[in-house]
Enzyme design. Structure first.
Site, PDB file in Angstrom:
ATOM      1  N   LYS A 138       0.812  -1.226   0.000  1.00 31.70           N
ATOM      2  CA  LYS A 138       0.000   0.000   0.000  1.00 31.70           C
ATOM      3  C   LYS A 138       0.844   1.274   0.000  1.00 31.70           C
ATOM      4  CE  LYS A 138      -0.792  -0.054   5.064  1.00 31.70           C
ATOM      5  NZ  LYS A 138      -0.223  -1.376   5.353  1.00 31.70           N
ATOM      6  N   TYR A 168      -1.529  -4.022  10.354  1.00 27.43           N
ATOM      7  CA  TYR A 168      -1.015  -3.998  11.722  1.00 27.43           C
ATOM      8  C   TYR A 168      -1.645  -5.134  12.515  1.00 27.43           C
ATOM      9  CZ  TYR A 168      -0.068  -2.432  16.481  1.00 27.43           C
ATOM     10  OH  TYR A 168       0.337  -2.369  17.792  1.00 27.43           O
ATOM     11  N   ARG A 237      -5.457 -13.722  22.099  1.00 27.23           N
ATOM     12  CA  ARG A 237      -4.855 -13.559  20.774  1.00 27.23           C
ATOM     13  C   ARG A 237      -4.843 -14.859  19.979  1.00 27.23           C
ATOM     14  NH1 ARG A 237       0.346  -9.804  20.643  1.00 27.23           N
ATOM     15  NH2 ARG A 237      -0.492  -7.869  21.514  1.00 27.23           N
ATOM     16  N   GLU A 306       4.299 -12.171  16.954  1.00 24.71           N
ATOM     17  CA  GLU A 306       4.757 -12.092  18.338  1.00 24.71           C
ATOM     18  C   GLU A 306       4.688 -13.438  19.067  1.00 24.71           C
ATOM     19  OE1 GLU A 306       2.663  -8.857  20.188  1.00 24.71           O
ATOM     20  OE2 GLU A 306       3.849  -7.343  19.113  1.00 24.71           O
ATOM     21  N   ARG A 353       0.779   4.593  19.928  1.00 22.37           N
ATOM     22  CA  ARG A 353       0.442   3.205  20.296  1.00 22.37           C
ATOM     23  C   ARG A 353       1.243   2.757  21.508  1.00 22.37           C
ATOM     24  NH1 ARG A 353       0.392   1.362  14.293  1.00 22.37           N
ATOM     25  NH2 ARG A 353      -1.800   1.487  13.727  1.00 22.37           N
TER      26      ARG A 353
END
Length: 427
Positions: A138, A168, A237, A306, A353
């Site tokens: 993008k 993200y 998550r 992560e 953030r």
């Protein structure tokens, strides 16, 4: 007849002058434009606030950056590679035998901050290393073309063969790294370990220090993936299904749809998205059935980058594993908002953030952490922070060199002709 002859002479004279003037205008406009972008008088002086860690900033002497408009320079489509490498002060020879014998690979994912990317690349660049650049799908076309032009000037810098539109906290972020890993293992250029970076990172250790750190007794044959068993607060998550809104954000699927257990009865770990991995481990990630199954299972999780590498690094089958290694590994200096008063005394720039975008007053903390890299920087918001750290880092790199210093490797000039240093003595 004489009148006719005189008129003819006048006409030829005017025609000749027109051709000469036209030619001058033509060649003026066709002259290479490289120098137009690097005018010393437009450079901002290096801030006096840098004096705490740049002791050679003598009182009353003004130091100037040598490249003042990096972004405009890179956007110039008429650049020649030889001019670019010299004008932007890229180091062109290995600075020590130790570094030459231990080449590193870098994965850099970027989507904005063109100037910051260029300055970060030249800070980590060494001719013996190899660099895979992933440009977000993008990113504006002008940005993509500028990065491609820059990469084309180096045999050891290339763009990822497959580009993702990165979201993200989405799976696309992990996929971008894996795309570069596939390209790196296919490369004929050898490398020992791979490190991943994003476009708002900047190095703290020199390349020599990175090599020495990775060859230290603790890390010589080990992967660096700081992390711990997934805390209860993070289990949503990977226990709930998520959906990636392409290029935007990640949302839960339905009304809390649950996922099945991880494959191979794996214990899920939680850590940073940053790593330093051995070549053998990368082969394991790309070829192992365990790694493949975990990757498929991770596609509908939140921020899989992560947990993916840190989980694989905690199984016995993985080469260079670091089981129960905890948060060991000084990969990133990051000021998190929720760690104020514990690991740092606050952000002197501003938070985005909950991560600090560094100001100049944060730099001493960064340097004292002695991490491999620091995150994050913005070249427009706090330009002095980047200027100071960049000059400090280049000074250190050149001071550690075992080969003669090339004048083009210097980043700053000064107006004084006093004692010699690693700065050019002309402003």
């Amino acid at each position: 007849m004489c009148q006719l002859h005189g008129a003819k002479c006048s006409f030829l004279f005017c025609l000749g002058m027109s051709i000469i003037i036209g030619s001058l205008i033509y060649f003026q406009t066709k002259m290479p434009t490289e120098q137009k972008y690097l005018q010393p008088q437009s450079c901002r002086p290096i801030s006096a606030k840098c004096k705490a860690f740049l002791p050679k900033l003598e009182k009353g002497v003004e130091w100037c950056k040598r490249d003042c408009q990096v972004k405009n320079y890179i956007l110039n489509s008429n650049l020649t590679c030889s001019s670019l490498i010299v004008d932007l002060h890229f180091i062109t020879r290995p600075l020590s035998h130790k570094e030459e014998e231990y080449p590193l690979a870098f994965i850099v994912t970027i989507h904005k901050e063109l100037e910051l990317f260029v300055r970060m690349l030249r800070a980590i660049y060494m001719p013996q290393n190899i660099y895979c650049i992933h440009v977000d799908g993008k990113a504006p076309m002008e940005y993509q073309m500028a990065v491609q032009r820059l990469a084309s000037c180096f045999q050891n810098v290339f763009l990822s063969s497959r580009r993702e539109t990165v979201t993200y906290a989405g799976f696309s972020r992990l996929q971008a790294d894996l795309n570069c890993m596939k390209d790196l293992v296919k490369s004929k250029q050898s490398w020992k370990k791979v490190v991943n970076l994003c476009g708002q990172d900047f190095p703290v250790k020199s390349n020599l220090e990175l090599v020495e750190y990775m060859q230290s007794k603790e890390w010589r044959d080990k992967n660096m993936t700081p992390g711990v068993k997934q805390p209860v607060s993070m289990r949503h998550r990977t226990q709930l299904q998520h959906r990636e809104i392409r290029g935007s954000h990640v949302v839960p699927k339905g009304q809390g749809l649950k996922k099945g257990p991880p494959p191979h009865n794996l214990q899920i770990y939680f850590g940073t998205a940053y790593y330093a991995l051995t070549r053998d481990f990368v082969d394991f990630v790309l070829k192992s059935q365990i790694a493949h199954d975990l990757l498929e299972w991770s596609k509908d999780t939140f921020s899989p980058d992560e947990h993916y590498f840190v989980t694989l690094n905690h199984i016995k089958e993985a080469p260079g594993n670091h089981i129960d290694g905890g948060w060991a590994g000084a990969i990133r200096a990051i000021k998190w908002r929720d760690q104020e008063g514990m690991t740092h005394s606050g952000c002197k720039g501003h938070y985005i953030r909950d991560i600090c975008v560094y100001g100049v007053e944060d730099l001493l903390w960064i340097i004292n952490t002695n991490s491999m890299f620091a995150n994050k920087f913005e070249s427009n918001t706090f330009p002095e922070a980047l200027d100071c750290l960049e000059q400090w880092h280049r000074n250190k790199v050149l001071n550690q060199s075992t080969v003669p210093i090339e004048p083009s490797w210097l980043l700053a000039t000064k107006s004084s002709s006093s004692s010699a240093s690693y700065f050019q003595q002309v402003c």
